[in-house]
Write an enzyme that holds these catalytic residues in place. Structure first.
Site, PDB file in Angstrom:
ATOM      1  N   SER A   1       0.838  -1.205   0.000  1.00 56.99           N
ATOM      2  CA  SER A   1       0.000   0.000   0.000  1.00 56.99           C
ATOM      3  C   SER A   1       0.877   1.260   0.000  1.00 56.99           C
ATOM      4  CB  SER A   1      -0.978  -0.043   1.177  1.00 56.99           C
ATOM      5  OG  SER A   1      -1.997   0.911   1.026  1.00 56.99           O
TER       6      SER A   1
ATOM      7  N   HIS B   1      -5.358  -0.885  -3.741  1.00 52.68           N
ATOM      8  CA  HIS B   1      -6.770  -1.098  -3.357  1.00 52.68           C
ATOM      9  C   HIS B   1      -7.743  -0.703  -4.468  1.00 52.68           C
ATOM     10  CE1 HIS B   1      -4.858  -1.499   0.513  1.00 52.68           C
ATOM     11  NE2 HIS B   1      -4.507  -0.233   0.520  1.00 52.68           N
TER      12      HIS B   1
END
EC number: 3.4.21.-
Length: 209
Positions: free
Chosen positions: A119, A160
């Site tokens: 991330s 994501h």
């Protein structure tokens, strides 16, 4: 030899990681959770740690925001891999630059050390992180004077992608930046594998795109 494994959610792409790097048993990982220390939702930190330990790796935690440069340097050099977790990308970049850890990480990667970015840890490999402002708050990094990042790759990883609760915002980021930046959106079940200049995006069930 540049070796990067970039992901949205490490625990969801472990099979891709073991394909990418099979020599794991007994190796050590410098685990940098710094981006998560200013966030309320941090379950992914423990999930990432457990996933690494299940692979037979020894996890050595290093919060660059609270350690001296000497300790950061010794830890990064001593261990076999570098793992940077998710959280606030701007705070992470601020602390890497403030401490000089950014340069040390780049040196280790240039020497061939495997870098795992999850991330925020994947986003900072981009040339600049301004594109992630609508997902992460720059207000958590008031000392950060510019958004120039590690510049390890010529593209911008967007983690994501199409995953709840980021479905709408990730679609908007792609729409806003796709013409001006080289965007590489990845879902929680995808990873970007980088070996030198070769870049491959893989889905955890074995498909490539």
């Amino acid at each position: 030899m540049k070796n990067l494994f970039l992901t949205s959610s490490f625990k969801d792409v472990v099979p891709l990681f073991t394909e990418f790097e099979s020599n794991l048993q007994g190796k050590t990982v410098t685990f940098i959770p710094t981006a998560s220390t200013v966030e309320e939702v941090v379950f992914y930190v423990e999930a990432g740690k457990k996933a690494l330990e299940k692979l037979g790796l020894f996890v050595v935690e290093l919060d660059v925001a609270t350690e001296s440069l000497d300790h950061i340097a010794a830890t990064l050099r001593k261990n076999d891999f570098i793992y940077v977790t998710g959280g606030n990308t701007f705070f992470l970049l601020q602390e890497l630059k403030r401490t000089g850890a950014d340069k040390l990480i780049l040196e280790e990667i240039a020497a061939g050390k495997l870098y795992i970015g999850e991330s925020a840890g994947a986003v900072i490999t981009s040339p600049n992180i301004a594109y992630i402002q609508s997902m992460d708050s720059p207000k958590k990094a008031e000392q950060l004077t510019n958004y120039d990042a590690l510049n390890l790759v010529d593209f911008c990883t967007l983690p994501h992608y199409n995953n709840i609760p980021f479905k709408k915002i990730t679609q908007k980021i792609v729409a806003d930046y796709t013409k001006s930046l080289k965007m590489h959106p990845i879902s929680n079940h995808e990873a970007i594998l980088v070996r030198d200049e070769e870049v491959i995006t893989k889905l955890a069930n074995g498909k490539t795109d």
